[in-house]
Design a protein around this motif. Structure first.
Motif, PDB file in Angstrom:
ATOM      1  N   ARG A  95      34.046  -3.305 -25.536  1.00  0.00           N
ATOM      2  CA  ARG A  95      33.047  -4.364 -25.425  1.00  0.00           C
ATOM      3  C   ARG A  95      31.646  -3.752 -25.384  1.00  0.00           C
ATOM      4  NH1 ARG A  95      35.725  -3.402 -20.843  1.00  0.00           N
ATOM      5  NH2 ARG A  95      34.512  -2.876 -18.960  1.00  0.00           N
ATOM      6  N   LEU A 139      31.503  -3.278 -36.254  1.00  0.00           N
ATOM      7  CA  LEU A 139      32.578  -4.229 -36.542  1.00  0.00           C
ATOM      8  C   LEU A 139      33.944  -3.605 -36.271  1.00  0.00           C
ATOM      9  CD1 LEU A 139      33.302  -7.031 -37.595  1.00  0.00           C
ATOM     10  CD2 LEU A 139      33.344  -6.075 -39.913  1.00  0.00           C
ATOM     11  N   ALA A 140      34.102  -2.326 -36.619  1.00  0.00           N
ATOM     12  CA  ALA A 140      35.377  -1.645 -36.394  1.00  0.00           C
ATOM     13  C   ALA A 140      35.711  -1.580 -34.905  1.00  0.00           C
ATOM     14  CB  ALA A 140      35.327  -0.243 -36.985  1.00  0.00           C
ATOM     15  N   ALA A 185      40.105   3.499 -35.346  1.00  0.00           N
ATOM     16  CA  ALA A 185      39.462   2.345 -35.969  1.00  0.00           C
ATOM     17  C   ALA A 185      38.269   2.776 -36.816  1.00  0.00           C
ATOM     18  CB  ALA A 185      39.030   1.357 -34.896  1.00  0.00           C
ATOM     19  N   GLU A 208      34.507  -3.525 -32.451  1.00  0.00           N
ATOM     20  CA  GLU A 208      34.669  -4.854 -31.857  1.00  0.00           C
ATOM     21  C   GLU A 208      36.076  -5.405 -32.055  1.00  0.00           C
ATOM     22  OE1 GLU A 208      31.512  -6.930 -33.742  1.00  0.00           O
ATOM     23  OE2 GLU A 208      29.980  -6.264 -32.312  1.00  0.00           O
ATOM     24  N   ARG A 209      36.815  -4.837 -32.999  1.00  0.00           N
ATOM     25  CA  ARG A 209      38.191  -5.279 -33.252  1.00  0.00           C
ATOM     26  C   ARG A 209      39.212  -4.546 -32.394  1.00  0.00           C
ATOM     27  NH1 ARG A 209      37.679  -5.298 -39.874  1.00  0.00           N
ATOM     28  NH2 ARG A 209      36.571  -7.308 -40.060  1.00  0.00           N
ATOM     29  N   VAL A 210      38.768  -3.518 -31.651  1.00  0.00           N
ATOM     30  CA  VAL A 210      39.680  -2.743 -30.811  1.00  0.00           C
ATOM     31  C   VAL A 210      39.794  -3.402 -29.442  1.00  0.00           C
ATOM     32  CG1 VAL A 210      40.117  -0.500 -29.740  1.00  0.00           C
ATOM     33  CG2 VAL A 210      39.061  -0.617 -32.010  1.00  0.00           C
TER      34      VAL A 210
END
Length: 324
Positions: free
Chosen positions: A257, A248-249, A283, A251-253
């Motif tokens: 991908r 999750l960390a 992250a 995927e927010r950057v």
């Protein structure tokens, strides 16, 4: 360029519900090295058994050297050479005796087989040991003799099933060079199965990744790798992350991908590895994820496998391909 091997819709099941082939199809051009790449149990050896007439498929069709493997099995056997995973040589016989016997089985005359044996002994670097019992040979020497035995009758198509398993890196590299030479200089069509990513990358002009009896992707190694945009980032975590914080960390950057987590191995793709790593590590730190190491690399066949199958190649060996 003519097609030397073709197969379509091959299906093969074994007792116990094991479906070794599930609609597999492929085409191999003449005079090339084609690799079937996949973990143990993917269906590679069963494919070779069907193409070499050692096993009949439940469905589908195949042709080798222009011959139908189901309708013309005897002619197919005369046109091919087969080197199985397990050595087929007689350990009590010398290299010269093994080659002579193999040649006579294929119908070569005495003078012809004598000359052919001498030629192959020289080519495979077995001259000093030619009249010594094959059982005294090293693993690499035995493998070279196996290949010579598969070539004695001058086949047009050669099948190599896991040809370098168990060999040390130096001997493996020497066999790669000989396999490449056979295709380049003699026009021999070679289909090999392997679970070594580097082997397929180094010597195959085309390859197919096999997973659970199906081909999931096929093409030239360089094209398959080039199709993956950006760099691959591999992060080794210090401890498992069961609640998904790590993925999750990432995927927010921005720019990150194709994030996957397999045990302690966290993988992702980024456009520019050098600029993305600081943001990626920041992250993970903010999410309380402890990192042991991080590496950045250009796309590899392992990345191709990961993208197509959804897990790293090394973790793909989770099922068993049965033999008849």
């Amino acid at each position: 360029m003519t097609t030397a091997i073709s197969a379509a819709g091959l299906v093969k099941s074994y007792p116990g519900g094991v479906r070794a082939l599930d609609g597999l199809g492929l085409e191999v051009e003449g005079g090339t090295v084609f690799a079937l790449l996949g973990p143990n149990g993917a269906g590679k050896s069963t494919t070779v058994k069907v193409l070499t007439t050692l096993s009949r498929p439940d469905a589908g069709e195949a042709r080798v050297a222009g011959l139908d493997v189901l309708r013309e099995p005897d002619r197919v056997r005369r046109a091919i050479g087969v080197i199985a995973q397990r050595s087929g040589l007689d350990p009590e016989a010398t290299a010269r005796e093994n080659l002579t016997l193999q040649g006579r089985i294929h119908g070569l005359r005495r003078g012809e087989v004598r000359a052919r044996a001498a030629e192959l002994i020289d080519r495979m670097g077995l001259g000093e040991a030619a009249d010594r019992r094959a059982g005294t040979y090293s693993g690499g020497m035995q493998r070279r003799l196996d290949i010579a035995m598969g070539l004695v009758h001058r086949p047009s198509v050669l099948f190599l099933d896991e040809p370098t398993t168990g060999l040390d890196p130096e001997i493996r590299t020497a066999l790669w060079a000989e396999i490449t030479r056979l295709a380049r200089e003699e026009g021999l069509t070679i289909l090999l199965t392997t679970h070594y990513l580097e082997e397929a990358d180094q010597i195959a002009s085309r390859l197919a990744i096999v997973e659970r009896g199906r081909i999931v992707v096929e093409g030239r190694p360089e094209d398959l790798k080039a199709g993956l945009r950006g760099d691959a980032v591999a992060v080794d975590l210090r401890r498992p992350e069961a609640n998904g914080r790590a993925t999750l960390a990432l995927e927010r950057v921005a720019g990150v991908r194709e994030v996957t987590l397999d045990g302690l191995a966290l993988r992702a793709r980024v456009d520019e590895g050098a600029t993305a790593v600081p943001a990626l590590l920041s992250a993970l730190e903010s999410a309380g994820v402890a990192v042991a190491s991080v590496t950045v690399s250009r796309p590899s066949l392992d990345d191709v496998y990961l993208q197509r199958v959804g897990r790293a190649f090394a973790s793909g060996d989770d099922h068993t391909e049965e033999t008849p």
